[in-house]
Scaffold this motif. Sequence first.
Motif, PDB file in Angstrom:
ATOM      1  N   ASN A 260       0.852  -1.175   0.000  1.00 30.22           N
ATOM      2  CA  ASN A 260       0.000   0.000   0.000  1.00 30.22           C
ATOM      3  C   ASN A 260       0.897   1.237   0.000  1.00 30.22           C
ATOM      4  N   ASN A 261       0.582   2.220  -0.825  1.00 32.59           N
ATOM      5  CA  ASN A 261       1.425   3.420  -0.931  1.00 32.59           C
ATOM      6  C   ASN A 261       1.554   4.172   0.385  1.00 32.59           C
ATOM      7  N   ALA A 262       0.590   3.999   1.279  1.00 36.13           N
ATOM      8  CA  ALA A 262       0.608   4.716   2.549  1.00 36.13           C
ATOM      9  C   ALA A 262       1.294   3.932   3.663  1.00 36.13           C
ATOM     10  N   VAL A 263       1.766   2.725   3.357  1.00 38.85           N
ATOM     11  CA  VAL A 263       2.401   1.870   4.356  1.00 38.85           C
ATOM     12  C   VAL A 263       3.847   1.618   3.941  1.00 38.85           C
ATOM     13  N   PRO A 264       4.834   1.883   4.797  1.00 37.77           N
ATOM     14  CA  PRO A 264       6.235   1.656   4.421  1.00 37.77           C
ATOM     15  C   PRO A 264       6.483   0.203   4.028  1.00 37.77           C
ATOM     16  N   CYS A 265       7.349   0.031   3.048  1.00 40.55           N
ATOM     17  CA  CYS A 265       7.657  -1.300   2.534  1.00 40.55           C
ATOM     18  C   CYS A 265       8.921  -1.845   3.190  1.00 40.55           C
ATOM     19  N   GLY A 266       8.889  -3.114   3.569  1.00 38.93           N
ATOM     20  CA  GLY A 266      10.096  -3.763   4.066  1.00 38.93           C
ATOM     21  C   GLY A 266      11.074  -4.023   2.941  1.00 38.93           C
ATOM     22  N   THR A 267      12.177  -4.681   3.252  1.00 41.19           N
ATOM     23  CA  THR A 267      13.161  -5.004   2.232  1.00 41.19           C
ATOM     24  C   THR A 267      13.771  -6.366   2.522  1.00 41.19           C
ATOM     25  N   THR A 268      14.672  -6.803   1.670  1.00 43.53           N
ATOM     26  CA  THR A 268      15.227  -8.154   1.725  1.00 43.53           C
ATOM     27  C   THR A 268      16.706  -8.116   1.346  1.00 43.53           C
ATOM     28  N   ILE A 269      17.274  -9.320   1.159  1.00 47.04           N
ATOM     29  CA  ILE A 269      18.639  -9.388   0.648  1.00 47.04           C
ATOM     30  C   ILE A 269      18.704  -9.113  -0.848  1.00 47.04           C
ATOM     31  N   GLY A 270      17.547  -9.005  -1.507  1.00 48.05           N
ATOM     32  CA  GLY A 270      17.528  -8.834  -2.961  1.00 48.05           C
ATOM     33  C   GLY A 270      18.265  -7.611  -3.459  1.00 48.05           C
ATOM     34  N   PRO A 271      17.876  -6.395  -3.034  1.00 42.46           N
ATOM     35  CA  PRO A 271      18.584  -5.199  -3.494  1.00 42.46           C
ATOM     36  C   PRO A 271      20.060  -5.198  -3.110  1.00 42.46           C
ATOM     37  N   ILE A 272      20.393  -5.753  -1.939  1.00 40.98           N
ATOM     38  CA  ILE A 272      21.789  -5.832  -1.523  1.00 40.98           C
ATOM     39  C   ILE A 272      22.584  -6.715  -2.475  1.00 40.98           C
ATOM     40  N   THR A 273      22.042  -7.881  -2.820  1.00 40.96           N
ATOM     41  CA  THR A 273      22.717  -8.807  -3.727  1.00 40.96           C
ATOM     42  C   THR A 273      22.914  -8.175  -5.096  1.00 40.96           C
ATOM     43  N   ALA A 274      21.867  -7.515  -5.597  1.00 38.70           N
ATOM     44  CA  ALA A 274      21.951  -6.884  -6.912  1.00 38.70           C
ATOM     45  C   ALA A 274      23.017  -5.795  -6.937  1.00 38.70           C
ATOM     46  N   ALA A 275      23.023  -4.950  -5.906  1.00 39.70           N
ATOM     47  CA  ALA A 275      23.946  -3.819  -5.897  1.00 39.70           C
ATOM     48  C   ALA A 275      25.378  -4.247  -5.608  1.00 39.70           C
ATOM     49  N   ARG A 276      25.564  -5.194  -4.708  1.00 38.74           N
ATOM     50  CA  ARG A 276      26.917  -5.581  -4.314  1.00 38.74           C
ATOM     51  C   ARG A 276      27.630  -6.369  -5.403  1.00 38.74           C
ATOM     52  N   HIS A 277      26.903  -7.227  -6.104  1.00 37.40           N
ATOM     53  CA  HIS A 277      27.545  -8.139  -7.052  1.00 37.40           C
ATOM     54  C   HIS A 277      27.212  -7.843  -8.512  1.00 37.40           C
ATOM     55  N   GLY A 278      26.310  -6.897  -8.772  1.00 38.26           N
ATOM     56  CA  GLY A 278      25.921  -6.621 -10.145  1.00 38.26           C
ATOM     57  C   GLY A 278      25.194  -7.780 -10.783  1.00 38.26           C
ATOM     58  N   ILE A 279      24.415  -8.503  -9.994  1.00 37.36           N
ATOM     59  CA  ILE A 279      23.702  -9.690 -10.452  1.00 37.36           C
ATOM     60  C   ILE A 279      22.218  -9.378 -10.561  1.00 37.36           C
ATOM     61  N   ALA A 280      21.607  -9.746 -11.678  1.00 31.58           N
ATOM     62  CA  ALA A 280      20.162  -9.572 -11.833  1.00 31.58           C
ATOM     63  C   ALA A 280      19.448 -10.357 -10.737  1.00 31.58           C
ATOM     64  N   THR A 281      18.558  -9.680  -9.997  1.00 35.41           N
ATOM     65  CA  THR A 281      17.930 -10.282  -8.836  1.00 35.41           C
ATOM     66  C   THR A 281      16.425 -10.037  -8.867  1.00 35.41           C
ATOM     67  N   VAL A 282      15.682 -11.039  -8.436  1.00 32.01           N
ATOM     68  CA  VAL A 282      14.223 -10.997  -8.408  1.00 32.01           C
ATOM     69  C   VAL A 282      13.777 -11.365  -6.999  1.00 32.01           C
ATOM     70  N   ASP A 283      12.915 -10.558  -6.406  1.00 37.07           N
ATOM     71  CA  ASP A 283      12.411 -10.848  -5.065  1.00 37.07           C
ATOM     72  C   ASP A 283      11.097 -11.607  -5.137  1.00 37.07           C
ATOM     73  N   ILE A 284      11.080 -12.754  -4.468  1.00 38.75           N
ATOM     74  CA  ILE A 284       9.900 -13.612  -4.432  1.00 38.75           C
ATOM     75  C   ILE A 284       9.713 -14.123  -3.002  1.00 38.75           C
ATOM     76  N   GLY A 285       8.757 -15.028  -2.800  1.00 34.84           N
ATOM     77  CA  GLY A 285       8.596 -15.644  -1.494  1.00 34.84           C
ATOM     78  C   GLY A 285       7.254 -16.311  -1.344  1.00 34.84           C
ATOM     79  N   VAL A 286       6.861 -16.518  -0.098  1.00 36.06           N
ATOM     80  CA  VAL A 286       5.572 -17.118   0.254  1.00 36.06           C
ATOM     81  C   VAL A 286       4.820 -16.124   1.122  1.00 36.06           C
TER      82      VAL A 286
END
Length: 429
Positions: A373-399
């Motif tokens: 929801n635009n009015a609720v802050p979004c959490g984060t994961t290891i995804g953006p960290i992995t993408a930025a640190r290693h230059g690897i295409a990353t997709v965030d998924i889960g259950v």
Amino acid sequence: MSTSRRFDRGHTDDLASFLTASPTPYHAVATAAERLEKAGFRRLAETDAWDGGVGGRYVLRGGAIIAWYVPEGAAPATPFRIVGAHTDSPNLRVKPVPDTGAAGWRQIAVEIYGGTLLNTWLDRDLGLAGRLALRDGSTRLVNADRPLLRVPQLAIHLDRQANEGLKLDRQRHMTPIWGLGEPREGDLVDFLAAEAGLDAADIAGWDLMVHSVEPPAYLGRDRELLAGPRMDNLLSVHAGTAALIAAAEAGDLPYVPVLAAFDHEENGSQSDTGADGPLLGNVLERSVLARGGGPEDRARAYAGTVCLSSDTGHAVHPNYPERHEPGHHPMPNGGPILKVNVNQRYATDGTGRAVFAAACERAGVPWQSFVSNNAVPCGTTIGPITAARHGIATVDIGVAILSMHSARELCGADDPFLLANALTAFLEG
């Protein structure tokens, strides 16, 4: 549905066993390593020279594990397919001087780890587990998996406003009790030494945390839900381990499949075992070098690599639907979720969506989309960290789950094996 699925409800039964056996990140990676060993993987020491031959290998460091399988014919520049996850969960962790107490009660001093829902630890039977560091430099796992501690809530007679808004002081109100009498220095260490079959004088340090001893259980009229501890994010660690083993058994692979399960995601990933540390990059680079490659091969391999960062997300809550994005209501048993945030709290983009959708289609697995929801802050994961640190295409998924960061979380009973099937199809390419 496709017949390519390999996992069924038996996978969820096995997840329950995995959760019970893994009260801490150290136990989780030991449990995963044991399963990998049975599948023919072998452990490598980071201080040894590595070979690049065909087969499965893994590295353990603290509460993190990196495992990979080199298929027949893999070249130095062969890209990787990575399943990323994390082993830690919010909880209460033992302080360096643990023996404390007040008003005739013996207590254990704890520190709050991560963004835990404090009230979920109240009036719950708690065990104690973790890692003991010995004076000879070795470590020993310990797990007192029985009711030892309890964080008692104040009776409503003494706090008539409790139901109008419970307020817990993290320092004063969250200290567990574990007996009567005056605290004695060394009491906890003596107890743990006896539990582990050690001499207390040999224990030089520890990384200890409490856990709920209530076992996972199926829930609901039709048993279509699973309740249990540490689903965030051992559900993904378990699925990733199963998927890597299944991919290795498939044999003929166009990629080098990898499982990367990190510690310390719940407090920022900045450690030598966290996703923001050098562990994954070092392992991937050494794998390339062990197969006779160099910097050019490493760059080519990374350019073709994709990582699925698998972590739990939010199912729509029936009592708080207004907190969710109106057009995106992930439901339990609807299959894994694709997590999107244009401000890069998640690393997914359109090309990543296509990779994930293709894997689900090959596996015959339904999937859903999640956006906050635009009015609720979004959490984060290891995804953006992995993408930025290693230059690897990353997709965030889960259950999709309910009660995230509670001492006891809830998911659909079908979703763990749907995730495992999707991850297997992704690793097999």
